[in-house]
Design an enzyme around this catalytic site. Structure first.
Site, PDB file in Angstrom:
ATOM      1  CG  ASP A   1       2.204  -7.463   2.476  1.00  0.00           C
ATOM      2  OD1 ASP A   1       2.858  -6.773   1.757  1.00  0.00           O
ATOM      3  OD2 ASP A   1       0.878  -7.911   2.272  1.00  0.00           O
TER       4      ASP A   1
ATOM      5  CG  ASN B   1       1.536  -3.619  -6.638  1.00  0.00           C
ATOM      6  OD1 ASN B   1       0.731  -3.301  -5.828  1.00  0.00           O
ATOM      7  ND2 ASN B   1       1.020  -3.770  -8.050  1.00  0.00           N
TER       8      ASN B   1
ATOM      9  NE  ARG C   1       1.246   6.244  -0.699  1.00  0.00           N
ATOM     10  CZ  ARG C   1       0.588   6.344  -2.136  1.00  0.00           C
ATOM     11  NH1 ARG C   1       1.025   7.119  -3.101  1.00  0.00           N
ATOM     12  NH2 ARG C   1      -0.715   5.906  -2.050  1.00  0.00           N
TER      13      ARG C   1
ATOM     14  NE  ARG D   1       3.166  15.086   3.818  1.00  0.00           N
ATOM     15  CZ  ARG D   1       3.632  14.155   3.031  1.00  0.00           C
ATOM     16  NH1 ARG D   1       4.694  14.435   2.623  1.00  0.00           N
ATOM     17  NH2 ARG D   1       2.941  13.066   2.817  1.00  0.00           N
TER      18      ARG D   1
ATOM     19  CG  LEU E   1      -0.008  11.126  15.349  1.00  0.00           C
ATOM     20  CD1 LEU E   1       1.085  10.315  14.843  1.00  0.00           C
ATOM     21  CD2 LEU E   1       0.254  11.535  16.695  1.00  0.00           C
TER      22      LEU E   1
ATOM     23  N   GLY F   1       1.633   0.659  -3.422  1.00  0.00           N
ATOM     24  CA  GLY F   1       1.809  -0.776  -3.790  1.00  0.00           C
ATOM     25  C   GLY F   1       1.234  -1.836  -2.664  1.00  0.00           C
ATOM     26  CG  HIS F   2      -1.685  -3.522  -1.878  1.00  0.00           C
ATOM     27  ND1 HIS F   2      -1.554  -3.357  -0.279  1.00  0.00           N
ATOM     28  CD2 HIS F   2      -2.688  -2.728  -2.324  1.00  0.00           C
ATOM     29  CE1 HIS F   2      -2.593  -2.679  -0.097  1.00  0.00           C
ATOM     30  NE2 HIS F   2      -3.231  -2.026  -1.220  1.00  0.00           N
ATOM     31  CG  ASP F   3       2.628 -10.023  -1.286  1.00  0.00           C
ATOM     32  OD1 ASP F   3       3.246 -10.158  -0.071  1.00  0.00           O
ATOM     33  OD2 ASP F   3       2.492 -10.876  -2.014  1.00  0.00           O
TER      34      ASP F   3
END
Length: 410
Positions: free
Chosen positions: A163, A136, A92, A98, A68, A132-134
Site C-alpha cells: 500500500d 494480496n 478499479r 463510466r 459523481l 485486492g489488498h496489501d
C-alpha cells in the site's frame, strides 16, 4: 526566495482508505493544495471504519462533497479540474470512464492535467479488474514469500509495504515526474501506478539472489534474513530484542571486541575475536575476526571467508550456525537496554528493537522533529527536510464537506 516546492500545485484527490490518502498527504507535506472529493453519503470509508487512520493520513487537506453519479456534480467536478494540476483516483479500471470523468474527457478540459490512477494491478493484464489488498499484492509480487522466520509460514507485517511503499510512494514519484514534464512540455499525462508492480520493484536483494543462484533462498534464510549471525535479531534477558546489523567485517570485528570486554565469550566467539581459526578441514573453518584480506597467520581473513560464503548461502548457514547460537547465548545474559549502554561506543551497528511508543520518544526522532501531535494524539511528521524551508505541522484532517462553500461555485 526559497524553493517553493509544490506550493501552487492543486490536487483533486478521489482516493479512499490508506494508499491514495497517504500519497496525497505526502504531497501536501511538500506544499501542494489537496482537495478531497468525497461522496456526500459518508465520504471516505475510513471516516467511519477507522477514524484514527483517517485523522493521520488526511491532514492538511480540504474536503468537498460531490456525487459523481449526478450530472450537476460531474459538471462541478469538471469545473474544479479546469483549474487543477493533478487528479488522483484509486477506483478499479473503467469506473471513472463510466462516470464520464475518465482521463481523455478530463484531458480535453485541461491539457496540462496529470491524471494518476493508483490501483492494485494496473490498467491492463488478467488481474486488472480483481479486488485486492496489501496482503494480496505482496503475495503476487513474491515479496510475502520472503517475509518470515526460517521454517515458518509467511509473516504479515503491520507496515503496509504494498500500500505505502509499492503504491503510495511509487505513485507520488510518478506524479512528481509527470508534473515536471508537464511544466516543460505543456502537456499532462496519465500515470498508471500498480501496487503489485511497485511491490515487485522493491526486491533487488531477492532478485540478486535469484540471478546468482538460479532460485530465491528459503524464507528466513537469505543473507539479510537469517543466514548471517552478524545480521540478526537477538532476544535479551528481559524478553526484548536487539537488532544486530554488523554486516561488514569491520563492524562484526568491533562487535566481537566490545562483547569480549563485557562478558566471557564462548570458544566459538573467542576464536573469531582473537583471529584464530577453528580446527578441522579448511573448508569448514569459520571466518577469523581480521577485517583485512588475510589474518596474521596467513589464513583467510574475515572478509575472505564472508566473500566465500556469500557465494553459497546454504553453506553459510551451516558454517555460521555455531556463531549465531553463541551470540544468542551471550545476548541473553543482559537486558536490552544494558546491552545498548555497553555497546554504545562500539560503532558496530547495534540498535534496540523499539515499540512505536518508544520510537516516538527516541532522542533521534525528537531531534528530527518527526514526532507530532495530531488531534490530541501522537502523529508522525514529514520525513523530508529542505534547506531554508520551515516544516510546520499540517492542519487536522477536514470534516466532510468543510470546504464546499468556497470551492464549489454554485
Amino acid at each position: 526566495m526559497s524553493n517553493p516546492l509544490l506550493e501552487g500545485v492543486r490536487i483533486l484527490d478521489l482516493t479512499r482508505l490508506l494508499p491514495g490518502p497517504f500519497c496525497t498527504q505526502y504531497l501536501a507535506q511538500l506544499g501542494a493544495e489537496v482537495i478531497k472529493i468525497e461522496d456526500p453519503a459518508g465520504g471516505d470509508y475510513a471516516r467511519e471504519l477507522m477514524p484514527e487512520l483517517f485523522a493521520v493520513v488526511n491532514r492538511g487537506k480540504h474536503s468537498v462533497t460531490l456525487d459523481l453519479r449526478e450530472a450537476d456534480d460531474v459538471a462541478a467536478f469538471k469545473q474544479l479540474v479546469a483549474g487543477a494540476d493533478v487528479v488522483v483516483e484509486s477506483f478499479r479500471p473503467g469506473v471513472m470512464e463510466r462516470l464520464g470523468c475518465g482521463y481523455e474527457t478530463l484531458k480535453a478540459i485541461n491539457p496540462t492535467l496529470v491524471y494518476a490512477a493508483l490501483t492494485g494491478y494496473g490498467q491492463n493484464g488478467p488481474y486488472r479488474d480483481a479486488a485486492g489488498h496489501d496482503l494480496n499484492y505482496l503475495a503476487y509480487a513474491g515479496a510475502l514469500d520472503q517475509i518470515g522466520s526460517a521454517g515458518g509460514a509467511p509473516a504479515m507485517a503491520n507496515v503496509q509495504i504494498a500500500d505505502l511503499a509499492g503504491g503510495a510512494l511509487t505513485a507520488a514519484t510518478g506524479i512528481l515526474a509527470a508534473l515536471l514534464g508537464a511544466k516543460v512540455s505543456g502537456e499532462g499525462t496519465f500515470v498508471d501506478s500498480s501496487m503489485l508492480d511497485g511491490s515487485l520493484a522493491l526486491q533487488p536483494i531477492a532478485l540478486a539472489g535469484l540471478r546468482a543462484h538460479g532460485h530465491t533462498q528459503p524464507r528466513g534464510a537469505d543473507m539479510l534474513t537469517g543466514a548471517l549471525p552478524n545480521y540478526q535479531v537477538y532476544k535479551c534477558r528481559d524478553g526484548r530484542y536487539l537488532a544486530v546489523g554488523a554486516l561488514e567485517p569491520k563492524f562484526f570485528a568491533r562487535l566481537l571486541a566490545a562483547l569480549g570486554e563485557q562478558v566471557p565469550l564462548p570458544k566459538t566467539l573467542k576464536a573469531l575475536a582473537g583471529g584464530k581459526a577453528s580446527t578441522g578441514q579448511r573448508s569448514r573453518k569459520p571466518p577469523t575476526a581480521d577485517s583485512g584480506d588475510q589474518s596474521r597467520s596467513g589464513r583467510p581473513g574475515l572478509r575472505d571467508r564472508f566473500n566465500e560464503v556469500l557465494e553459497d548461502p546454504a553453506r553459510a548457514r551451516r558454517w555460521l550456525a555455531p556463531v549465531r547460537w553463541s551470540l544468542a547465548g551471550v545476548f541473553r545474559l543482559r537486558p536490552r537496554d544494558a546491552w545498548i549502554r555497553a555497546l554504545s561506543q562500539a560503532d558496530a551497528c547495534v540498535a534496540p528493537v523499539l515499540t512505536l511508543e518508544e520510537a516516538l520518544a527516541d532522542p533521534q526522532v525528537l531531534a528530527r522533529g518527526m514526532a507530532e501531535q495530531v488531534d490530541g494524539g501522537p502523529g508522525i511528521g514529514c520525513p523530508l527536510h529542505f534547506e531554508g524551508r520551515r516544516r510546520d505541522p499540517l492542519a487536522p484532517a477536514p470534516g466532510l464537506g468543510d470546504d464546499n462553500d468556497w470551492l464549489l461555485e454554485r
